[in-house]
Design an enzyme around this catalytic site. Structure first.
Site, short mmCIF file in Angstrom:
data_model
loop_
_atom_site.label_atom_id
_atom_site.label_comp_id
_atom_site.label_asym_id
_atom_site.label_seq_id
_atom_site.Cartn_x
_atom_site.Cartn_y
_atom_site.Cartn_z
N GLU A 193 0.83 -1.22 0.00
CA GLU A 193 0.00 0.00 0.00
C GLU A 193 0.86 1.27 0.00
O GLU A 193 0.85 2.07 0.94
CB GLU A 193 -0.94 -0.01 1.21
CG GLU A 193 -1.88 -1.18 1.21
CD GLU A 193 -2.89 -1.14 2.35
OE1 GLU A 193 -2.58 -0.57 3.41
OE2 GLU A 193 -4.00 -1.68 2.18
N GLU A 387 -5.24 -8.37 -0.71
CA GLU A 387 -5.95 -8.20 0.56
C GLU A 387 -7.41 -7.95 0.29
O GLU A 387 -7.74 -7.08 -0.52
CB GLU A 387 -5.40 -7.03 1.38
CG GLU A 387 -4.01 -7.24 1.92
CD GLU A 387 -3.51 -6.06 2.71
OE1 GLU A 387 -4.32 -5.28 3.25
OE2 GLU A 387 -2.26 -5.89 2.78
#
Ligand code: BGP
Length: 491
Positions: A193, A387
């Site tokens: 991320e 995810e």
């Protein structure tokens, strides 16, 4: 549609994900240095609908944590003791039929302060043993190199990624992994991320807001150094192991216009550009997009480039696009007219058409299909969902079971939309659900925010036996994988 012939490619990589900083523990063991994650504390008074104050790490909190030997107050220091349970945990994932096992290698376990010239051999030996277990069951390892785990010494000695020197230190860390683990790992992710560098800066880049009077400038300069580092290690990976693939990764903040008012649509366009596409445009298209010139001008940001940066970014782009997807948000030109809700890494605006988790994250399976089409249309590179899952308070019933039907429902609906996206023509290569086991929450350091297929007996205060138990979703996912996504039925 819960039963159908499989739409998924026959070599689709079904699996689950964890992160060292939320699972390993092994704090201070065998040479591991302190990481930024060890500063995260659990606050029993936490307001789940307003995590902003919990996300704001101050110099005072950092200094207090560095001198505090306690581990229970800092749950990421003990995680779920994967450091001693990894064989059992990997075996359980293999029992579900995992084809891929996503995990991270903690930088401070290999280079305790980040500055050493040679790696900590005991740290390398731990990950050798983890890879051996993964290989034993025929699973592919998917290794995240940086998952919010940088050595805290790089924050205190270099102000984190704002210092260009950290590029060299990170490249040394990554090269050590590529040469030591060689052909054993095909799938890598550079930064978890990477857009967290704007929304959760301390854990992502080590930038501390109260240490700078040019916070936004420092956020983007730090991310620029990560872009350069990602390009450099992609170059080195391809030289060391030509078969290996480097993924870039963002937290995908899918967002819709609050209304069909053009002002809301323009706000959505800007939110999408600044919060998402900027990062993947640089890492996949290989250059800063033109729309960032406006943003930088309006926010007094002037990126300091070094000779060669532009060529590096253009030449060594990512091989695939990985992303996390939990929820979707709303973009409005008048945000004060809408109710707020919490979301991954930052707050969002309430969508009246969506239900929310107990932590306020808005559940939007069709948003995943939209996201997959949106990203594939833009980049035409393989996509990997690394995810996706729902944090919930799971309970062990008197018969020792954990009936997490809400998790099965969440996953079933999202996998159905993945199937639709593949029929839409999207090249989706894998799915690692978050998270394989219950682990310490990234944003709140809670254990009670459970994501796993496997229940771990530990509470928010670090008490418990650490025993592992299979939830109903464990058996459900076992069937999903065995049918390659054809059978999503509940029983
Ligand atoms: C992402 C992180 C993961 C994971 C996830 C869920 O930002 O990449 O580490 O934790 O968020 O967030 P949380 O644990 O705060 O519910």
């Amino acid at each position: 549609m819960t039963n159908s012939t499989s739409i998924f490619p026959k070599n689709f990589l079904w699996g689950g994900a964890i992160a060292a900083c939320q699972t390993e523990g092994g704090y201070g063991k065998n040479g591991r240095g302190m990481a930024v994650s060890d500063i995260s504390f659990y606050d029993s008074q936490i307001d789940r609908q307003d995590l902003a104050k919990h996300r704001n790490i101050t110099t005072e909190k950092i200094e207090a944590a560095i001198t505090d030997p306690d581990t229970k107050r800092y749950p990421k220091r003990h995680g779920i003791d994967f450091y001693h349970h990894y064989k059992e945990d990997i075996a359980l994932c293999a029992e579900m039929g995992f084809k891929v096992f996503r995990f991270s290698m903690a930088w401070s376990r290999i280079f305790p302060t980040g500055d050493e010239l040679t790696p900590n051999q005991e740290g390398l030996a731990f990950y050798d043993a983890v890879l051996t277990e993964i290989e034993k069951y025929g699973m592919e390892p998917l290794v995240t190199i940086s998952h919010f785990e940088m050595p805290v010494a790089l924050v205190t000695n270099y102000c984190g990624w704002t210092d260009r020197k950290v590029i060299q230190l990170f490249t040394r860390f990554a090269e050590t992994l590529f040469t030591h683990f060689g052909q054993r790992v095909t799938y890598w992710i550079s930064f978890n991320e990477i857009n967290a560098g704007r929304f959760s800066t301390f854990k992502s880049t080590g930038v501390v807001a109260d240490k700078t009077d040019q916070y936004v400038q420092d956020c983007y300069q730090a991310v620029h150094h990560q872009f350069v580092a990602a390009a450099l290690i992609t170059k080195r990976l391809h030289e060391i192991n030509p078969k290996a693939q480097m993924g870039c990764m963002i937290a995908r903040f899918t967002t819709y216009p609050a209304t069909c008012n053009p002002d809301d649509v323009l706000q959505m366009m800007h939110d999408d550009q600044y919060d998402n596409f900027f990062y993947t445009d640089v890492m996949i298209r290989g250059a800063y997009p033109g729309y960032m010139n406006r943003f930088f001008k309006e926010n007094d940001v002037a990126i300091q480039w070094a000779d060669g940066d532009k060529e590096l970014l253009a030449t060594h782009t990512a091989d695939y696009l990985a992303f996390s997807y939990y929820m979707s948000n709303i973009s409005s030109a008048n945000p004060n007219e809408l109710d707020q809700t919490d979301a991954n890494l930052k707050k969002g605006l309430k969508n009246p058409y969506l239900e929310s988790s107990a932590w306020g994250w808005q559940i939007d399976p069709k948003g995943l299909r939209y996201t997959l089409n949106n990203l594939y249309d833009r980049y035409q590179v393989p996509l990997f969902i690394v995810e996706n899952g729902i944090g919930a308070e799971d309970y062990v019933t008197t018969d020792g079971k954990i009936h997490d039907t809400y998790r099965i429902d969440y996953l079933q609906k999202h996998i159905e939309q993945m199937r639709e996206a593949i029929v839409d023509g999207v090249e989706l290569i894998g799915y690692t659900m978050w998270s394989s086991l219950d682990i310490v929450s990234s944003g709140t350091s809670e254990m009670s925010k459970r994501y796993g297929f496997i229940y771990v007996d530990q509470d928010d205060d670090g008490n418990g036996t650490l025993s592992r138990s299979k939830k109903d979703s464990f058996y459900w996912y076992q069937k999903v994988i065995a049918s390659n996504g054809a059978d999503l039925s509940l029983n």
